[in-house]
Design a protein around this motif. Sequence first.
Motif, short mmCIF file in Angstrom:
data_model
loop_
_atom_site.label_atom_id
_atom_site.label_comp_id
_atom_site.label_asym_id
_atom_site.label_seq_id
_atom_site.Cartn_x
_atom_site.Cartn_y
_atom_site.Cartn_z
N HIS A 191 1.29 -1.38 0.27
CA HIS A 191 -0.08 -0.04 -0.24
C HIS A 191 0.94 1.47 0.43
CE1 HIS A 191 -3.45 3.38 1.16
NE2 HIS A 191 -2.64 3.24 2.69
N GLU A 199 -7.66 -9.66 -1.55
CA GLU A 199 -7.39 -9.02 -3.48
C GLU A 199 -6.98 -7.87 -3.17
OE1 GLU A 199 -10.17 -13.06 -1.91
OE2 GLU A 199 -9.55 -10.79 -1.25
N GLN A 200 -7.43 -6.79 -2.24
CA GLN A 200 -6.76 -5.65 -2.64
C GLN A 200 -5.80 -5.59 -2.45
OE1 GLN A 200 -8.95 -3.47 0.82
NE2 GLN A 200 -10.63 -3.37 -0.91
N THR A 201 -4.20 -6.11 -1.95
CA THR A 201 -3.19 -5.98 -1.34
C THR A 201 -2.85 -7.00 -3.00
OG1 THR A 201 -4.01 -6.76 0.80
CG2 THR A 201 -1.81 -7.46 -0.14
N ALA A 202 -3.29 -7.56 -3.94
CA ALA A 202 -3.00 -8.64 -4.82
C ALA A 202 -2.91 -7.57 -5.88
CB ALA A 202 -3.61 -9.08 -4.73
N ASP A 203 -3.90 -6.70 -5.45
CA ASP A 203 -4.24 -5.40 -6.52
C ASP A 203 -3.19 -4.65 -6.74
OD1 ASP A 203 -6.07 -6.51 -7.72
OD2 ASP A 203 -7.90 -5.15 -6.37
N ASN A 204 -2.71 -4.21 -5.44
CA ASN A 204 -1.57 -3.12 -5.09
C ASN A 204 0.05 -4.28 -6.39
OD1 ASN A 204 -2.89 -0.87 -4.10
ND2 ASN A 204 -2.82 -2.02 -1.95
N ARG A 264 0.19 -5.75 -7.50
CA ARG A 264 -0.17 -5.58 -9.89
C ARG A 264 0.22 -4.15 -9.70
NH1 ARG A 264 -2.11 -9.21 -13.16
NH2 ARG A 264 -3.08 -10.86 -12.25
N VAL A 265 0.33 -2.87 -9.15
CA VAL A 265 1.05 -1.62 -9.29
C VAL A 265 1.58 -1.41 -9.25
CG1 VAL A 265 0.06 0.47 -8.27
CG2 VAL A 265 -1.78 -0.73 -8.94
N THR A 322 -5.74 -3.78 3.90
CA THR A 322 -6.18 -4.08 3.03
C THR A 322 -6.73 -5.32 2.94
OG1 THR A 322 -4.25 -4.17 1.34
CG2 THR A 322 -5.89 -2.31 1.17
N THR A 370 -0.34 -13.87 -9.33
CA THR A 370 0.25 -12.91 -9.92
C THR A 370 1.51 -12.47 -10.55
OG1 THR A 370 -1.13 -11.64 -8.81
CG2 THR A 370 0.28 -10.57 -9.32
#
Length: 225
Positions: free
Chosen positions: A77, A111-116, A118-119, A108, A164
């Motif tokens: 994050h 799922e939100q952590t995995a999105d981060n 990717r970012v 997070t 990921t």
Amino acid sequence: MLRFMSVGDSMTIGSAGEHTWRYRMWQHLCATYGGPFTFVGPRETLHDQTTDAPTSYAYADPDFPRAHLAGWGEGWHHMAPLIREMVSTCRADVLLVSLGLIDLGFYTDAEQTADNVRVFVAEARAADPRIRMAVLPVIPNIRAEADPSFATQVTRFNDLLAKTVIDLDEPDSPLLLATPPASYDIHTDTYDGTHPNADGEHKIAQAFAEAMYEGWGLGGPYTGS
């Protein structure tokens, strides 16, 4: 000159009086990597637990390149918005990333952590399309042992992280998933159930070292103890 940058939370920055796993990795690479290398990053300090601030230079052995990008209480994050500039300004070639516990604990869900993640990867590659990254899952910790719902989130995130890494791996910018040694034990390898003692430092360094050796042929089998 190969330039490594360690990216992490309290387990990576370490506390006053410690060697840190970064030091153990330095020793390992000195013994096994045949070319010139160094550690880079915008920070050099340890965390001072008496003042709760990253102000200490009291390494158990300060004679190594201490640069890093790690902070007590920081996670994906926090690092995703920073990594493009840090890769660019520090000219990092390899990122050794240990993050996630803080995210899941305070910021997070899995799922939100995995999105981060990717970012983070996209931002690092925006700075250097050939950047290499080795990523450590969330390793065993006392909160996961004591809190079943948190343990579920850790397991879920680690599963998502593995997927990921497979999804985002590219020939020109390879991504590796490091595997914590099976012997890692929070009761013998940490001093408080989370933060590594000397044995834990070696085992975290070993996880990264063996991933890079097996995945990229970089270095050799881990030489620490």
